[in-house]
Design an enzyme around this catalytic site. Structure first.
Site, PDB file in Angstrom:
ATOM      1  N   GLN A 240     -13.059  -7.087  -0.981  1.00  0.00           N
ATOM      2  CA  GLN A 240     -11.708  -6.737  -0.566  1.00  0.00           C
ATOM      3  C   GLN A 240     -11.707  -6.253   0.879  1.00  0.00           C
ATOM      4  O   GLN A 240     -12.519  -5.409   1.252  1.00  0.00           O
ATOM      5  CB  GLN A 240     -11.164  -5.636  -1.463  1.00  0.00           C
ATOM      6  CG  GLN A 240      -9.722  -5.275  -1.144  1.00  0.00           C
ATOM      7  CD  GLN A 240      -9.132  -4.382  -2.223  1.00  0.00           C
ATOM      8  OE1 GLN A 240      -9.459  -3.202  -2.309  1.00  0.00           O
ATOM      9  NE2 GLN A 240      -8.297  -4.948  -3.059  1.00  0.00           N
ATOM     10  N   HIS A 242      -9.492  -4.357   3.737  1.00  0.00           N
ATOM     11  CA  HIS A 242      -8.328  -3.504   3.938  1.00  0.00           C
ATOM     12  C   HIS A 242      -7.694  -3.920   5.260  1.00  0.00           C
ATOM     13  O   HIS A 242      -8.397  -4.083   6.248  1.00  0.00           O
ATOM     14  CB  HIS A 242      -8.769  -2.038   3.992  1.00  0.00           C
ATOM     15  CG  HIS A 242      -7.637  -1.084   3.811  1.00  0.00           C
ATOM     16  ND1 HIS A 242      -6.688  -0.882   4.781  1.00  0.00           N
ATOM     17  CD2 HIS A 242      -7.278  -0.299   2.766  1.00  0.00           C
ATOM     18  CE1 HIS A 242      -5.802  -0.010   4.327  1.00  0.00           C
ATOM     19  NE2 HIS A 242      -6.139   0.362   3.109  1.00  0.00           N
ATOM     20  N   GLU A 255      -2.694   3.075   3.856  1.00  0.00           N
ATOM     21  CA  GLU A 255      -1.466   2.316   3.637  1.00  0.00           C
ATOM     22  C   GLU A 255      -0.235   3.184   3.878  1.00  0.00           C
ATOM     23  O   GLU A 255       0.837   2.685   4.219  1.00  0.00           O
ATOM     24  CB  GLU A 255      -1.444   1.822   2.181  1.00  0.00           C
ATOM     25  CG  GLU A 255      -1.679   0.359   2.046  1.00  0.00           C
ATOM     26  CD  GLU A 255      -2.830   0.037   1.106  1.00  0.00           C
ATOM     27  OE1 GLU A 255      -3.330   0.936   0.406  1.00  0.00           O
ATOM     28  OE2 GLU A 255      -3.238  -1.135   1.092  1.00  0.00           O
ATOM     29  N   ARG A 286      -2.474  -6.067   0.044  1.00  0.00           N
ATOM     30  CA  ARG A 286      -3.564  -6.022   1.019  1.00  0.00           C
ATOM     31  C   ARG A 286      -4.022  -7.399   1.470  1.00  0.00           C
ATOM     32  O   ARG A 286      -4.211  -7.640   2.673  1.00  0.00           O
ATOM     33  CB  ARG A 286      -4.769  -5.292   0.430  1.00  0.00           C
ATOM     34  CG  ARG A 286      -4.584  -3.817   0.394  1.00  0.00           C
ATOM     35  CD  ARG A 286      -5.818  -3.112  -0.163  1.00  0.00           C
ATOM     36  NE  ARG A 286      -5.517  -1.685  -0.277  1.00  0.00           N
ATOM     37  CZ  ARG A 286      -6.291  -0.787  -0.873  1.00  0.00           C
ATOM     38  NH1 ARG A 286      -7.428  -1.168  -1.419  1.00  0.00           N
ATOM     39  NH2 ARG A 286      -5.949   0.475  -0.937  1.00  0.00           N
ATOM     40  N   HIS A 353     -13.883  -3.472   2.695  1.00  0.00           N
ATOM     41  CA  HIS A 353     -13.566  -2.190   2.065  1.00  0.00           C
ATOM     42  C   HIS A 353     -14.254  -2.004   0.710  1.00  0.00           C
ATOM     43  O   HIS A 353     -14.747  -0.936   0.397  1.00  0.00           O
ATOM     44  CB  HIS A 353     -12.051  -2.127   1.900  1.00  0.00           C
ATOM     45  CG  HIS A 353     -11.537  -0.818   1.396  1.00  0.00           C
ATOM     46  ND1 HIS A 353     -11.864   0.385   1.990  1.00  0.00           N
ATOM     47  CD2 HIS A 353     -10.694  -0.508   0.371  1.00  0.00           C
ATOM     48  CE1 HIS A 353     -11.262   1.366   1.343  1.00  0.00           C
ATOM     49  NE2 HIS A 353     -10.553   0.852   0.354  1.00  0.00           N
ATOM     50  N   ARG A 398      -9.521  -6.163  -6.528  1.00  0.00           N
ATOM     51  CA  ARG A 398      -9.349  -4.860  -7.184  1.00  0.00           C
ATOM     52  C   ARG A 398      -7.997  -4.234  -6.841  1.00  0.00           C
ATOM     53  O   ARG A 398      -7.534  -4.345  -5.713  1.00  0.00           O
ATOM     54  CB  ARG A 398     -10.446  -3.916  -6.707  1.00  0.00           C
ATOM     55  CG  ARG A 398     -10.222  -2.475  -7.082  1.00  0.00           C
ATOM     56  CD  ARG A 398     -11.186  -1.548  -6.353  1.00  0.00           C
ATOM     57  NE  ARG A 398     -10.807  -1.363  -4.965  1.00  0.00           N
ATOM     58  CZ  ARG A 398     -10.509  -0.173  -4.405  1.00  0.00           C
ATOM     59  NH1 ARG A 398     -10.573   0.924  -5.115  1.00  0.00           N
ATOM     60  NH2 ARG A 398     -10.190  -0.079  -3.140  1.00  0.00           N
TER      61      ARG A 398
END
Ligand SMILES: Cc1cc2nc3c(=O)[nH]c(=O)nc-3n(C[C@H](O)[C@H](O)[C@H](O)COP(=O)(O)OP(=O)(O)OC[C@H]3O[C@@H](n4cnc5c(N)ncnc54)[C@H](O)[C@@H]3O)c2cc1C
Lengths: 595, 84
Positions: A240, A242, A255, A286, A353, A398
């Site tokens: 993932q 960010h 965020e 994201r 991330h 996730r």
């Protein structure tokens, strides 16, 4: 050579949320339990988690574990195993309330219940509208969690080995795991830890990328050790990103900044998210925001001399709002970007991330690997939990706050399974095979005697740049192919790294060289798994698998609804099916992932 | 300083204790060591040792200037971190 041996019922490697939760289960059941950790437990990376932990407590509005399960399956782009996801979501309330009883200072409602706030992707009534599901302790959730768990472990007599680095898994000819070898940093001594149950909770490997929100400690040691011992790594192509890491430094800008009205702009000052997500704009999920940013950069609309970042603009916000509601953002920006966000926008790039893949486990926390005709047979004596493990609840992507939940649920269940297994076993500890120990000693000896090799720093940088440029947010067939051959070249350098300092006591050069040997396994696994997966799904997005009517978002369920398994030996890949059958409820049927 | 620990070992131990849970701190300490290198004197080292006992979030508040310390022994080293 003979080395010192220490014997325990259970050995846990890692003292973050997952390791501490597992340890508690073992110690409280009376087993002799050792926890090894590279740093003091409450300096584990879990401390960095701020957003919270998900549980459908329903304290602020109606909520249900089944809705949470639906969100998690959808978030995973259907790659998550539905049995493990049901297990996690059903257990959430129990593990969060347990933590409250251990003394975790959760934020509270006026009525004294745990206060809950909304978080991206968590919805009520099967995707209808956002729901308040995240439980937090101010902006120090991870920190508070570690403290509560650590205190409890001290009470339960868990034995901590702080500043010990596990080096290799000890596995015998039958494949049973019998413990680990480890380095005591203070003396440089190598010791064998013998155990009936070995639990890995070593966290993620986010440092394989050049731009990462992860602290330096996240070097994927557990994954490296497992891979060297013949255990496959699952779904390593899924990382993932960010959207808003400070360009050049990686430090995360939450965020919340966009939540308070922050706007992303390209080199001409355009609010480009209006083109990509007309409704959600800068607050889209994201992966959508990250891809939009990369598209802007790739098409020449990036900012700065190298046109390699975009800007996060909050200059239009009242400075009072910035100081009050976004504490810390100003300091981060001044320190790491050299700009005061009250006056100038912050340069940001999508930044690595979280690692969705890892050591394959089932929902009981047992490590599973192919054996005979079955793809998932428990490896005796071996368990894993937390970011180093792949249960798989996060699948291809996730949801925020689900990771802290994963640590608690699977830390506990790995602990419970290990307790049962140890108590069932009537045999004495098996003898440790000398070959396994020799392998560690050879690695140390190689470092001590290597001449004219490659630099650790240079090799690490080469690895990080290769991963960033060839296997980032957006992936291209030719770049991935080239990436595979480049990363294998870097691997050759890593096998001949040289360190100048040969001292014994706290030799950080040696530690970093050993960490790099773990990182490179993860990097190779990632690149090879990503090159092979010819679809787009969740965080793995390929340019040659675009969004079409036939294959929405580029996802190809017919050919690719399966987990990747990468084996170190020969860089071989295999695949196993996704568990689509939950424990008690009907399957959550495949659908296009849209928000 | 621990009994019988030589200076080199002490500095190496301190370097390791600068591995923190927050990337922010890792980056600050990385710059700090690049500048301070091996020429920390004994009293700097003692101050750094004490500073490193702090929790990460508290340490970051000091290093980033959000909070000040009223401990005279720590002031000098905190200032150096901020300048790094
Ligand atoms: C900036 C940031 C914010 C985040 N915020 C959230 C959030 O709000 N909510 C959420 O759910 N998730 C969040 N996450 C993700 C989440 O924090 C992590 O996934 C999680 O904390 C990992 O916990 P862990 O117990 O698996 O590993 P860690 O906490 O990383 O612990 C790993 C442990 O293993 C030890 N170790 C590693 N290798 C060895 C070795 N070789 N020998 C001995 N010990 C070893 C380390 O010393 C450490 O004790 C965030 C992540 C980041 C980077």
């Amino acid at each position: 050579m003979k080395i010192t041996k220490r014997t325990f019922d259970a050995v846990i490697v890692g003292a973050g949320g997952a390791g501490l939760r597992a340890a508690l289960q073992l110690s409280e059941s009376g087993l002799k339990t050792a926890v090894l950790t590279k740093v003091f437990p409450t300096r584990s990376h879990t401390v960095a988690a701020q957003g919270g932990v998900a549980a459908s407590l329903g304290n602020s509005e109606e909520d249900h574990w089944h809705w949470h399960m639906y969100d998690t399956v959808k978030g995973s782009d259907w790659l998550g195993d539905q049995d493990a996801i049901e297990f996690m979501c059903r257990k959430a309330n129990e593990v969060v309330i347990e933590l409250e009883h251990y003394g975790m200072p959760f934020d509270r409602t006026d009525a004294g219940k745990i206060y809950q706030r909304p978080f991206g992707g968590h919805m009520s009534n099967f995707g209808e509208k956002p729901v308040r599901r995240s439980c937090a302790a101010a902006d120090r959730t991870g920190h508070a969690m570690l403290h509560a768990l650590y205190q409890r472990n001290v009470r339960a007599n868990t034995q901590f080995f702080v500043e010990w680095m596990a080096l290799d898994l000890i596995r015998d000819a039958e494949g049973e795991v019998l413990g680990v070898t480890a380095l005591e940093m203070e003396t440089g001594e190598i010791v064998a830890f013998q155990s009936k149950a070995t639990i890995f909770a070593t966290g993620g490997a986010g440092r394989i990328y050049h731009s990462s929100t992860n602290a330096f400690i996240n070097t994927g040691d557990g994954l490296g050790m497992a891979a060297r011992a013949g255990i496959p790594l699952e779904d390593m192509e899924f990382w993932q990103f960010h959207p808003t890491g400070v360009a050049g430094a990686g430090v995360l800008i939450t965020e919340g900044v966009r939540g308070e009205g922050g706007i992303l702009r390209n080199s001409s000052g355009e609010r480009f998210m209006e083109r990509y997500a007309p409704n959600a704009k800068d607050l889209a999920s994201r992966d959508v925001v990250s891809r939009a940013m990369v598209t802007e950069i790739n098409e020449g609309r990036g900012c700065g001399p190298n046109k390699d970042f975009v800007l996060l603009d909050i200059t239009h916000l009242d400075p009072k709002v910035i100081m009050q509601r976004l504490p810390g953002i100003r300091e981060i920006s001044i320190q790491f970007a050299g700009t005061d966000p009250i006056k100038e926008p912050i340069p940001v790039v999508p930044t690595c991330h979280y690692q969705m893949g890892g050591i394959p486990t089932n929902y009981s926390g047992q490590v599973v690997a192919p054996r005979g005709s079955s793809m998932s047979v428990a490896v005796p004596g071996f368990y894993a939990a937390g970011e180093c493990a792949c249960a798989s609840v996060h699948g291809a992507n996730r949801l925020g706050t689900n990771s802290l939940l994963d640590l608690l649920v699977f830390g506990k269940s790995a602990g419970e399974t290990a307790v049962e297994d140890v108590k069932k076993s009537t045999k004495a500890h098996k003898d440790l095979p000398q070959e396994a120990i020799e392998r560690t000693l050879e690695r140390i000896n190689r470092l001590d005697t290597q001449r004219d090799g490659a630099g650790v720093h240079e090799s690490r940088l080469a690895m990080q740049r290769t991963m960033q440029n060839h296997c980032g947010v957006f992936r291209f067939a030719d770049k991935l192919k080239e990436g595979v051959s480049k990363i294998l070249d870097v691997q050759k350098d890593v096998q001949r790294t040289v360190i100048k300092d040969k001292s014994k006591v706290f030799n950080t050069a040696r530690i970093e060289a050993l960490e790099l040997e773990n990182l490179i396994e993860v990097a190779v696994a990632t690149m090879i798994s990503a090159e092979a997966r010819k679809e787009s799904r969740g965080a793995h997005v390929r340019d040659d698998a675009p969004d079409t009517a036939e294959r929405p978002n580029g996802r190809d369920d017919q050919n690719w609804l399966k987990h990747t398994l990468w084996f170190k030996e020969g860089n071989r890949l295999d695949y196993k099916s996704v568990k689509l059958t939950p424990l008690t409820v009907p399957t959550i049927e495949l659908k296009k992932r849209a928000y | 300083m621990r009994p019988e620990e030589d200076r080199g070992a002490r500095l190496r131990r301190l370097r390791w204790h600068c591995r923190r849970a927050l990337l922010e701190l890792d980056l600050v300490f990385q710059r700090f060591w690049r500048q301070a290198g091996d020429d920390l004197n004994d009293s700097d080292a003692a101050a750094l040792e004490r500073l490193l006992e702090l929790e990460d979030h508290d340490l970051w508040e000091l290093a980033s200037g959000r909070r000040d310390t009223d401990d005279p022994q720590l002031r000098g080293i905190v200032e150096r971190l901020r300048q790094a």
